[in-house]
Design a protein around this motif. Structure first.
Motif, PDB file in Angstrom:
ATOM      1  N   ASN A   2       4.868  12.619  -5.468  1.00 19.07           N
ATOM      2  CA  ASN A   2       4.045  11.607  -4.154  1.00 19.07           C
ATOM      3  C   ASN A   2       3.127  10.325  -4.783  1.00 19.07           C
ATOM      4  O   ASN A   2       2.155  11.168  -4.634  1.00 19.07           O
ATOM      5  N   PHE A   3       3.493   9.494  -5.568  1.00 20.24           N
ATOM      6  CA  PHE A   3       2.289   8.987  -5.490  1.00 20.24           C
ATOM      7  C   PHE A   3       1.468   8.182  -4.735  1.00 20.24           C
ATOM      8  O   PHE A   3       2.503   6.354  -4.002  1.00 20.24           O
ATOM      9  N   VAL A   4       0.662   8.230  -4.074  1.00 19.17           N
ATOM     10  CA  VAL A   4       0.010   7.734  -3.125  1.00 19.17           C
ATOM     11  C   VAL A   4      -0.915   7.067  -3.142  1.00 19.17           C
ATOM     12  O   VAL A   4      -2.117   7.531  -3.606  1.00 19.17           O
ATOM     13  N   ASP A   5      -1.485   5.358  -3.003  1.00 18.73           N
ATOM     14  CA  ASP A   5      -2.338   5.175  -2.844  1.00 18.73           C
ATOM     15  C   ASP A   5      -3.923   5.372  -2.024  1.00 18.73           C
ATOM     16  O   ASP A   5      -3.098   5.611  -1.136  1.00 18.73           O
ATOM     17  N   PRO A   6      -4.588   5.680  -2.668  1.00 24.55           N
ATOM     18  CA  PRO A   6      -5.436   6.415  -0.752  1.00 24.55           C
ATOM     19  C   PRO A   6      -5.907   4.899  -0.223  1.00 24.55           C
ATOM     20  O   PRO A   6      -6.074   4.603   1.541  1.00 24.55           O
ATOM     21  N   GLY A  15     -10.887  11.163   3.065  1.00 25.14           N
ATOM     22  CA  GLY A  15     -10.628  12.012   1.890  1.00 25.14           C
ATOM     23  C   GLY A  15     -11.889  13.368   2.227  1.00 25.14           C
ATOM     24  O   GLY A  15     -11.191  14.456   1.625  1.00 25.14           O
ATOM     25  N   THR A  16     -12.136  13.179   3.387  1.00 29.11           N
ATOM     26  CA  THR A  16     -13.018  14.548   3.842  1.00 29.11           C
ATOM     27  C   THR A  16     -12.083  15.170   4.519  1.00 29.11           C
ATOM     28  O   THR A  16     -12.451  16.475   4.808  1.00 29.11           O
ATOM     29  N   LYS A  17     -10.776  15.337   4.773  1.00 31.43           N
ATOM     30  CA  LYS A  17     -10.138  16.294   5.168  1.00 31.43           C
ATOM     31  C   LYS A  17      -8.504  16.586   4.157  1.00 31.43           C
ATOM     32  O   LYS A  17      -7.520  17.296   4.929  1.00 31.43           O
ATOM     33  N   LEU A  24      -1.984  13.451  -1.229  1.00 30.66           N
ATOM     34  CA  LEU A  24      -1.993  12.546  -0.400  1.00 30.66           C
ATOM     35  C   LEU A  24      -0.377  12.519   0.469  1.00 30.66           C
ATOM     36  O   LEU A  24       0.125  12.470   0.076  1.00 30.66           O
ATOM     37  N   PRO A  25      -0.577  12.389   1.923  1.00 29.95           N
ATOM     38  CA  PRO A  25       0.607  12.568   2.677  1.00 29.95           C
ATOM     39  C   PRO A  25       1.297  11.026   2.543  1.00 29.95           C
ATOM     40  O   PRO A  25       0.595  10.096   2.349  1.00 29.95           O
ATOM     41  N   ASN A  26       2.649  10.818   2.490  1.00 26.67           N
ATOM     42  CA  ASN A  26       3.200   9.605   2.235  1.00 26.67           C
ATOM     43  C   ASN A  26       2.849   9.258   3.742  1.00 26.67           C
ATOM     44  O   ASN A  26       3.330   9.564   4.888  1.00 26.67           O
ATOM     45  N   PRO A  27       2.715   7.953   3.828  1.00 25.19           N
ATOM     46  CA  PRO A  27       2.218   7.243   4.547  1.00 25.19           C
ATOM     47  C   PRO A  27       3.744   6.850   5.787  1.00 25.19           C
ATOM     48  O   PRO A  27       3.596   7.131   7.149  1.00 25.19           O
ATOM     49  N   LEU A  28       4.735   7.105   4.943  1.00 23.75           N
ATOM     50  CA  LEU A  28       5.915   6.849   5.605  1.00 23.75           C
ATOM     51  C   LEU A  28       6.727   8.015   6.648  1.00 23.75           C
ATOM     52  O   LEU A  28       7.239   7.700   7.816  1.00 23.75           O
ATOM     53  N   TYR A  45      -5.858  11.978  11.656  1.00 27.29           N
ATOM     54  CA  TYR A  45      -5.255  12.896  10.507  1.00 27.29           C
ATOM     55  C   TYR A  45      -4.850  13.892  10.276  1.00 27.29           C
ATOM     56  O   TYR A  45      -5.945  14.580  10.344  1.00 27.29           O
ATOM     57  N   ILE A  46      -4.204  14.314   9.268  1.00 25.32           N
ATOM     58  CA  ILE A  46      -3.961  15.463   8.533  1.00 25.32           C
ATOM     59  C   ILE A  46      -3.037  15.085   7.701  1.00 25.32           C
ATOM     60  O   ILE A  46      -2.169  14.456   7.205  1.00 25.32           O
ATOM     61  N   ASN A  47      -3.477  15.795   6.812  1.00 23.73           N
ATOM     62  CA  ASN A  47      -2.655  15.904   5.164  1.00 23.73           C
ATOM     63  C   ASN A  47      -1.389  16.392   5.378  1.00 23.73           C
ATOM     64  O   ASN A  47      -1.644  17.612   4.718  1.00 23.73           O
ATOM     65  N   ALA A  48      -0.410  15.609   5.924  1.00 21.35           N
ATOM     66  CA  ALA A  48       1.269  17.721   6.931  1.00 21.35           C
ATOM     67  C   ALA A  48       1.522  15.904   6.480  1.00 21.35           C
ATOM     68  O   ALA A  48       1.696  14.816   7.294  1.00 21.35           O
ATOM     69  N   ASN A  49       2.920  16.427   6.318  1.00 23.08           N
ATOM     70  CA  ASN A  49       4.793  15.383   6.812  1.00 23.08           C
ATOM     71  C   ASN A  49       5.242  16.130   7.025  1.00 23.08           C
ATOM     72  O   ASN A  49       5.857  17.531   6.977  1.00 23.08           O
ATOM     73  N   TYR A  50       6.065  15.297   7.704  1.00 23.14           N
ATOM     74  CA  TYR A  50       7.286  15.660   8.232  1.00 23.14           C
ATOM     75  C   TYR A  50       8.632  16.093   6.976  1.00 23.14           C
ATOM     76  O   TYR A  50       8.907  15.207   5.873  1.00 23.14           O
ATOM     77  N   ILE A  51       9.756  16.594   6.918  1.00 22.62           N
ATOM     78  CA  ILE A  51      10.199  17.107   5.385  1.00 22.62           C
ATOM     79  C   ILE A  51      12.093  17.370   6.683  1.00 22.62           C
ATOM     80  O   ILE A  51      12.229  18.036   7.214  1.00 22.62           O
ATOM     81  N   ARG A  52      12.547  16.722   5.927  1.00 19.33           N
ATOM     82  CA  ARG A  52      14.343  16.438   6.956  1.00 19.33           C
ATOM     83  C   ARG A  52      14.891  18.164   6.425  1.00 19.33           C
ATOM     84  O   ARG A  52      14.469  18.619   4.986  1.00 19.33           O
TER      85      ARG A  52
END
Length: 99
Positions: A2-6, A15-17, A24-28, A45-52
């Protein structure tokens, strides 16, 4: 990977979270918390992503970092908001010297 630019996450001080600054979470597909304060974008904001899931079912799972002292409330807000029936931890209970 997951190459996400901040810079892709347009939320000041997000970044504090994050447990790690390079994960980092994927913005999409990231989870957005319902804001406690509409003028505070950091509260969404929470560092979390939905997954299929199986068969491509959208938002079947959520992957997130283990909560930190300053993100425990966000974690439980997400669990409640997303009506998560099960929580699975797949890491060690102890990280470095922290419990």
């Amino acid at each position: 990977m997951n190459f996400v630019d901040p810079k892709e996450i347009d939320i000041p001080s997000h970044g504090t979270k994050n447990r790690y600054k390079t994960i980092l979470p994927n913005p999409l597909s990231r989870v957005y918390l319902k804001p406690k304060n509409p003028s505070d974008s950091l509260s969404t904001y929470i560092n979390a992503n939905y997954i299929r899931g199986y068969g491509g079912k959208e938002k079947a799972f959520i992957a997130t970092q283990g909560p930190m002292i300053n993100t425990v409330n966000d974690f439980w807000q997400m669990v409640w908001q997303e009506d998560s029936p099960v929580i699975v931890m797949i890491t060690k209970l102890k990280e470095k010297n922290e419990v």
